[in-house]
Write an enzyme that holds these catalytic residues in place. Structure first.
Site, PDB file in Angstrom:
ATOM      1  N   ASP A   1      14.487  27.202  96.913  1.00  0.00           N
ATOM      2  CA  ASP A   1      14.789  26.085  96.100  1.00  0.00           C
ATOM      3  C   ASP A   1      15.720  26.533  94.849  1.00  0.00           C
ATOM      4  O   ASP A   1      15.279  26.297  93.678  1.00  0.00           O
ATOM      5  CB  ASP A   1      13.320  25.524  95.734  1.00  0.00           C
ATOM      6  CG  ASP A   1      12.634  24.750  96.954  1.00  0.00           C
ATOM      7  OD1 ASP A   1      12.902  24.874  98.008  1.00  0.00           O
ATOM      8  OD2 ASP A   1      11.311  24.453  96.522  1.00  0.00           O
TER       9      ASP A   1
ATOM     10  N   THR B   1      14.877  25.656 103.519  1.00  0.00           N
ATOM     11  CA  THR B   1      15.819  25.134 102.462  1.00  0.00           C
ATOM     12  C   THR B   1      15.476  23.597 102.219  1.00  0.00           C
ATOM     13  O   THR B   1      14.769  23.002 102.853  1.00  0.00           O
ATOM     14  CB  THR B   1      17.368  25.073 103.056  1.00  0.00           C
ATOM     15  OG1 THR B   1      17.132  24.233 104.489  1.00  0.00           O
ATOM     16  CG2 THR B   1      17.810  26.361 103.497  1.00  0.00           C
TER      17      THR B   1
ATOM     18  N   ASP C   1      13.428  21.638 105.069  1.00  0.00           N
ATOM     19  CA  ASP C   1      12.424  20.848 104.690  1.00  0.00           C
ATOM     20  C   ASP C   1      12.918  19.332 104.140  1.00  0.00           C
ATOM     21  O   ASP C   1      12.665  19.256 103.023  1.00  0.00           O
ATOM     22  CB  ASP C   1      11.650  21.614 103.438  1.00  0.00           C
ATOM     23  CG  ASP C   1      10.430  21.197 103.060  1.00  0.00           C
ATOM     24  OD1 ASP C   1       9.864  20.162 103.688  1.00  0.00           O
ATOM     25  OD2 ASP C   1       9.786  21.897 102.106  1.00  0.00           O
ATOM     26  N   ARG C   2      13.047  18.570 105.142  1.00  0.00           N
ATOM     27  CA  ARG C   2      13.599  17.170 104.916  1.00  0.00           C
ATOM     28  C   ARG C   2      12.975  16.345 104.494  1.00  0.00           C
ATOM     29  O   ARG C   2      12.874  15.322 103.959  1.00  0.00           O
ATOM     30  CB  ARG C   2      14.757  16.876 106.111  1.00  0.00           C
ATOM     31  CG  ARG C   2      15.325  15.548 105.964  1.00  0.00           C
ATOM     32  CD  ARG C   2      16.141  15.250 104.716  1.00  0.00           C
ATOM     33  NE  ARG C   2      16.664  14.052 104.759  1.00  0.00           N
ATOM     34  CZ  ARG C   2      16.060  12.933 104.457  1.00  0.00           C
ATOM     35  NH1 ARG C   2      14.828  12.850 104.095  1.00  0.00           N
ATOM     36  NH2 ARG C   2      16.852  11.723 104.371  1.00  0.00           N
ATOM     37  N   LYS C   3      11.518  16.535 105.258  1.00  0.00           N
ATOM     38  CA  LYS C   3      10.553  15.524 105.007  1.00  0.00           C
ATOM     39  C   LYS C   3      10.956  14.240 105.466  1.00  0.00           C
ATOM     40  O   LYS C   3      10.862  13.088 104.438  1.00  0.00           O
ATOM     41  CB  LYS C   3       9.880  15.554 103.432  1.00  0.00           C
ATOM     42  CG  LYS C   3       9.309  16.841 103.290  1.00  0.00           C
ATOM     43  CD  LYS C   3       8.546  16.842 101.994  1.00  0.00           C
ATOM     44  CE  LYS C   3       7.799  17.911 101.676  1.00  0.00           C
ATOM     45  NZ  LYS C   3       8.783  19.313 101.235  1.00  0.00           N
TER      46      LYS C   3
ATOM     47  N   ALA D   1      10.965  10.313 106.495  1.00  0.00           N
ATOM     48  CA  ALA D   1       9.864   9.274 106.421  1.00  0.00           C
ATOM     49  C   ALA D   1      10.238   7.715 106.658  1.00  0.00           C
ATOM     50  O   ALA D   1       9.393   6.965 106.053  1.00  0.00           O
ATOM     51  CB  ALA D   1       9.120   9.458 105.007  1.00  0.00           C
TER      52      ALA D   1
ATOM     53  N   ILE E   1      11.777   4.822 109.541  1.00  0.00           N
ATOM     54  CA  ILE E   1      11.789   4.238 110.823  1.00  0.00           C
ATOM     55  C   ILE E   1      12.712   5.312 111.727  1.00  0.00           C
ATOM     56  O   ILE E   1      13.468   5.489 111.483  1.00  0.00           O
ATOM     57  CB  ILE E   1      12.266   2.819 111.251  1.00  0.00           C
ATOM     58  CG1 ILE E   1      13.515   2.735 110.820  1.00  0.00           C
ATOM     59  CG2 ILE E   1      11.192   2.028 110.403  1.00  0.00           C
ATOM     60  CD1 ILE E   1      14.025   1.183 111.284  1.00  0.00           C
ATOM     61  N   GLY E   2      12.260   5.166 113.209  1.00  0.00           N
ATOM     62  CA  GLY E   2      12.931   5.958 114.087  1.00  0.00           C
ATOM     63  C   GLY E   2      14.348   5.981 114.143  1.00  0.00           C
ATOM     64  O   GLY E   2      15.023   7.053 114.062  1.00  0.00           O
ATOM     65  N   ASN E   3      14.924   4.862 114.103  1.00  0.00           N
ATOM     66  CA  ASN E   3      16.303   4.944 114.279  1.00  0.00           C
ATOM     67  C   ASN E   3      17.066   5.330 113.068  1.00  0.00           C
ATOM     68  O   ASN E   3      18.301   5.830 112.949  1.00  0.00           O
ATOM     69  CB  ASN E   3      16.898   3.275 114.457  1.00  0.00           C
ATOM     70  CG  ASN E   3      18.426   3.022 114.613  1.00  0.00           C
ATOM     71  OD1 ASN E   3      19.155   3.497 115.432  1.00  0.00           O
ATOM     72  ND2 ASN E   3      19.041   2.334 113.538  1.00  0.00           N
TER      73      ASN E   3
HETATM   74  P1  BMP Z   1       6.775  27.070  95.386  1.00  0.00           P
HETATM   75  O1  BMP Z   1       6.419  28.186  96.310  1.00  0.00           O
HETATM   76  O2  BMP Z   1       7.811  27.416  94.540  1.00  0.00           O
HETATM   77  O3  BMP Z   1       5.910  26.121  94.903  1.00  0.00           O
HETATM   78  O4  BMP Z   1       7.708  26.226  96.431  1.00  0.00           O
HETATM   79  C1  BMP Z   1       6.719  25.544  97.527  1.00  0.00           C
HETATM   80  C2  BMP Z   1       7.878  24.615  98.319  1.00  0.00           C
HETATM   81  O5  BMP Z   1       7.163  24.273  99.683  1.00  0.00           O
HETATM   82  C3  BMP Z   1       8.765  23.870  97.876  1.00  0.00           C
HETATM   83  O6  BMP Z   1      10.016  23.969  98.534  1.00  0.00           O
HETATM   84  C4  BMP Z   1       8.368  22.490  98.282  1.00  0.00           C
HETATM   85  O7  BMP Z   1       8.968  21.669  98.500  1.00  0.00           O
HETATM   86  C5  BMP Z   1       7.524  23.020  99.639  1.00  0.00           C
HETATM   87  N1  BMP Z   1       6.133  22.310  99.930  1.00  0.00           N
HETATM   88  C6  BMP Z   1       5.112  22.280  99.199  1.00  0.00           C
HETATM   89  O8  BMP Z   1       5.074  23.052  97.887  1.00  0.00           O
HETATM   90  N2  BMP Z   1       3.802  21.469  99.594  1.00  0.00           N
HETATM   91  C7  BMP Z   1       3.771  20.661 100.529  1.00  0.00           C
HETATM   92  O9  BMP Z   1       2.638  20.257 100.748  1.00  0.00           O
HETATM   93  C8  BMP Z   1       5.071  20.884 101.326  1.00  0.00           C
HETATM   94  C9  BMP Z   1       6.046  21.598 101.252  1.00  0.00           C
HETATM   95  O10 BMP Z   1       7.024  21.373 101.840  1.00  0.00           O
END
Ligand code: BMP
Length: 257
Positions: free
Chosen positions: A37, A60, A90-92, A94, A96-98
């Site tokens: 990060d 990332t 780690d885009r998460k 969230a 709708i599919g399209n």
């Molecule tokens: P750190 O170890 O510095 O706390 O970073 C944790 C990383 O994991 C961050 O990039 C965060 O977005 C991700 N993360 C998290 O901490 N908890 C979740 O439940 C899901 C995550 O992706």
């Protein structure tokens, strides 16, 4: 009961991305992922190069990099080959599919073109998986669903977590596992990746909650994700990466006994 090794699991894996990742972990003797990060291209590439030898997965958040360009992706991809690690954006997602399909394939980042693994919140329902899969499966990518979160007060618990497992079981062609704190089901051999890992502190003042690598692996996690514990202020990054790798691998070896 002793667990099967990553190598044994690789042999029985039907998903090629998950199989390749399990083989990589076994070959490299690492179940450590670094959560990189940082907000500059130079810092991100420096972390990938310096920590690459110790990790199986480089995580990332590409949208926090202030000077993102295609060259960053090209260099990161080259470092992944050189040091033998996978890339997890780690885009998460969230939506709708399209919409998520467009966010995954297009825009500035073209995530589907370079991230071996990405992740999504299950909140929109199964359409988020099919939308992402339409771009990810042809490229041989894999998806993790966020079944739980490490932060205090997370709403991802109980029936939400259970429904997430059901969604994953219905899409074995693309869903390779979960972001979760523990193993959730024996119905399929998913990968479990756990953030919120720290050896020295319990939290960060913004809701993050830390457990040790041993606690995560004992609970059934496969990959331990560590960010600031490795490169936070005053840390020796390489020494910390080695320390987290050793602790995580030792816990894994114990789980095989
Ligand atoms: P750190 O170890 O510095 O706390 O970073 C944790 C990383 O994991 C961050 O990039 C965060 O977005 C991700 N993360 C998290 O901490 N908890 C979740 O439940 C899901 C995550 O992706």
């Amino acid at each position: 009961m002793p667990r099967p090794s990553y190598g044994e699991r690789a042999k029985n894996q039907k998903n090629p991305l998950a199989q390749g990742f399990l083989e990589l972990m076994e070959r490299k003797q690492s179940n450590l992922s670094v959560a990189a990060d940082v907000s500059s291209k130079a810092e991100l590439l420096e972390l990938a190069n310096v920590l690459g030898p110790y990790i199986c997965l480089f995580k990332t958040h590409i949208d926090i990099v202030e000077d993102f360009d295609q060259d960053l992706v090209d260099q990161l991809t080259a470092l992944a080959k050189k040091h033998d690690f996978f890339i997890f954006e780690d885009r998460k997602f969230a939506d709708i599919g399209n919409t998520v399909r467009l966010q995954y394939e297009k825009g500035v980042y073209h995530i589907a073109d370079w991230a071996h693994i990405t992740n999504a919140h299950p909140i929109p329902g199964p359409g988020i998986i099919t939308g992402l899969a339409s771009a990810g499966v042809p490229r041989g990518r894999g998806l993790l669903l966020l079944a739980e979160m490490s932060s205090a007060g997370s709403l991802a618990t109980g029936t939400y977590t259970q429904s997430t497992i059901d969604m994953a079981l219905a899409h074995p062609e693309f869903v390779i596992g979960f972001v979760a704190s523990r193993r959730l089901t024996d119905q399929a051999d998913f990968l479990y990746m756990s953030p919120g890992i720290g050896l020295d502190v319990k939290g960060d003042g913004h809701g993050q909650q830390y457990r040790t690598p041993a606690q995560a692996i004992e609970g059934g996690s496969d990959v331990v994700i560590v960010g600031r514990g490795i490169y936070g202020p005053g840390k020796d990054r390489v020494a910390e990466a080695k320390r987290y790798r050793e602790a995580s691998w030792a816990a894994y070896l114990t789980s095989l006994e």
